[in-house]
Design a protein around this motif. Structure first.
Motif, mmCIF file in Angstrom:
data_model
loop_
_atom_site.group_PDB
_atom_site.id
_atom_site.type_symbol
_atom_site.label_atom_id
_atom_site.label_comp_id
_atom_site.label_asym_id
_atom_site.label_seq_id
_atom_site.Cartn_x
_atom_site.Cartn_y
_atom_site.Cartn_z
ATOM 1 N N LEU A 162 0.842 -1.191 0.000
ATOM 2 C CA LEU A 162 0.000 0.000 0.000
ATOM 3 C C LEU A 162 0.880 1.244 0.000
ATOM 4 O O LEU A 162 1.764 1.387 0.831
ATOM 5 C CB LEU A 162 -0.908 0.031 1.224
ATOM 6 C CG LEU A 162 -2.175 -0.792 1.139
ATOM 7 C CD1 LEU A 162 -2.951 -0.727 2.447
ATOM 8 C CD2 LEU A 162 -3.053 -0.363 -0.013
ATOM 9 N N ASP A 191 0.187 5.361 -0.214
ATOM 10 C CA ASP A 191 -0.841 6.403 -0.197
ATOM 11 C C ASP A 191 -2.233 5.798 -0.361
ATOM 12 O O ASP A 191 -3.056 6.260 -1.147
ATOM 13 C CB ASP A 191 -0.598 7.442 -1.296
ATOM 14 C CG ASP A 191 0.646 8.272 -1.073
ATOM 15 O OD1 ASP A 191 1.125 8.315 0.078
ATOM 16 O OD2 ASP A 191 1.137 8.868 -2.043
ATOM 17 N N ASP A 192 -2.500 4.718 0.357
ATOM 18 C CA ASP A 192 -3.786 4.006 0.329
ATOM 19 C C ASP A 192 -4.129 3.417 -1.029
ATOM 20 O O ASP A 192 -5.292 3.176 -1.330
ATOM 21 C CB ASP A 192 -4.921 4.922 0.806
ATOM 22 C CG ASP A 192 -4.752 5.327 2.267
ATOM 23 O OD1 ASP A 192 -4.274 4.478 3.058
ATOM 24 O OD2 ASP A 192 -5.089 6.474 2.610
ATOM 25 N N VAL A 193 -3.142 3.213 -1.876
ATOM 26 C CA VAL A 193 -3.335 2.588 -3.183
ATOM 27 C C VAL A 193 -2.469 1.331 -3.224
ATOM 28 O O VAL A 193 -1.299 1.366 -2.843
ATOM 29 C CB VAL A 193 -2.930 3.558 -4.324
ATOM 30 C CG1 VAL A 193 -2.989 2.867 -5.669
ATOM 31 C CG2 VAL A 193 -3.802 4.798 -4.311
ATOM 32 N N LEU A 194 -3.048 0.236 -3.704
ATOM 33 C CA LEU A 194 -2.300 -1.004 -3.815
ATOM 34 C C LEU A 194 -1.385 -0.938 -5.032
ATOM 35 O O LEU A 194 -1.846 -0.723 -6.157
ATOM 36 C CB LEU A 194 -3.246 -2.202 -3.953
ATOM 37 C CG LEU A 194 -2.588 -3.572 -4.023
ATOM 38 C CD1 LEU A 194 -1.821 -3.883 -2.735
ATOM 39 C CD2 LEU A 194 -3.627 -4.642 -4.287
ATOM 40 N N THR A 235 9.554 1.246 -0.957
ATOM 41 C CA THR A 235 8.430 2.193 -0.896
ATOM 42 C C THR A 235 8.720 3.412 -1.762
ATOM 43 O O THR A 235 7.832 3.913 -2.463
ATOM 44 C CB THR A 235 8.154 2.613 0.565
ATOM 45 O OG1 THR A 235 7.841 1.447 1.319
ATOM 46 C CG2 THR A 235 6.998 3.600 0.646
ATOM 47 N N LYS A 237 3.756 4.698 -8.722
ATOM 48 C CA LYS A 237 2.359 5.110 -8.557
ATOM 49 C C LYS A 237 2.137 6.498 -9.142
ATOM 50 O O LYS A 237 1.180 6.737 -9.879
ATOM 51 C CB LYS A 237 1.968 5.088 -7.083
ATOM 52 C CG LYS A 237 0.542 5.535 -6.810
ATOM 53 C CD LYS A 237 0.382 5.857 -5.330
ATOM 54 C CE LYS A 237 -0.715 6.788 -5.045
ATOM 55 N NZ LYS A 237 -0.649 8.102 -5.649
#
Length: 151
Positions: free
Chosen positions: A2, A4-7, A115, A122
């Motif tokens: 995850l 920023d709350d995105v997979l 990350t 992302k």
């Protein structure tokens, strides 16, 4: 993982820098959204070989591929280690790559480095989606197309 709350889904391949995989890795680089290259901070020879790998990557990847250079084995490094943080950072900066130092053995900075890569991937995808959405909003209305003009 995850971000920023995105997979964000990552698939990592390890060739261990072996020459016998060089032709195979070039094929993977062409399709890769991101590449991680790693050297050993306790061995100057591995940093020197990075230039060869970096040239191979530059020749093979598409524009906008996110590349991360990682100096590993910081757990084994002494104060007078063969490859300093500045050496690795300078090389990464020269190519415009992300840079981290890690210890895979202790886990130090491993999650942070992946990350950082995932966050840039992302952001890159978000920008591509945004451009696509802009392209869709500028599509010519049906009435201006010769096939669809009803006048």
């Amino acid at each position: 993982m995850l971000v920023d709350d995105v997979l964000v889904v990552l698939q990592l391949w390890d060739t261990a820098g072996q020459e016998r995989f060089r032709s195979v890795t070039k094929q993977y680089f062409r399709k890769a959204d991101g590449v991680v290259i790693m050297y050993d901070v306790t061995s100057e020879k591995t940093l020197i070989s990075m230039r060869h790998w970096m040239a191979s990557i530059q020749d093979s990847v598409g524009a906008g591929t996110v590349i991360t250079l990682i100096g590993n084995k910081t757990d084994l490094a002494q104060d007078d280690r063969p490859v300093s943080y500045k050496d690795g950072a300078r090389l990464a900066d020269e190519y415009g790559y992300l840079f981290y130092e890690t210890s895979v053995k202790t886990g130090d900075n491993v999650i942070e480095s992946i990350t950082g890569l995932a966050l840039l991937l992302k952001d890159k995808e978000d920008k591509q989606i945004e451009r696509t959405m802009l392209d869709l909003t500028t599509v010519t209305p049906e009435s201006s197309l010769p096939c669809c003009n009803k006048s």
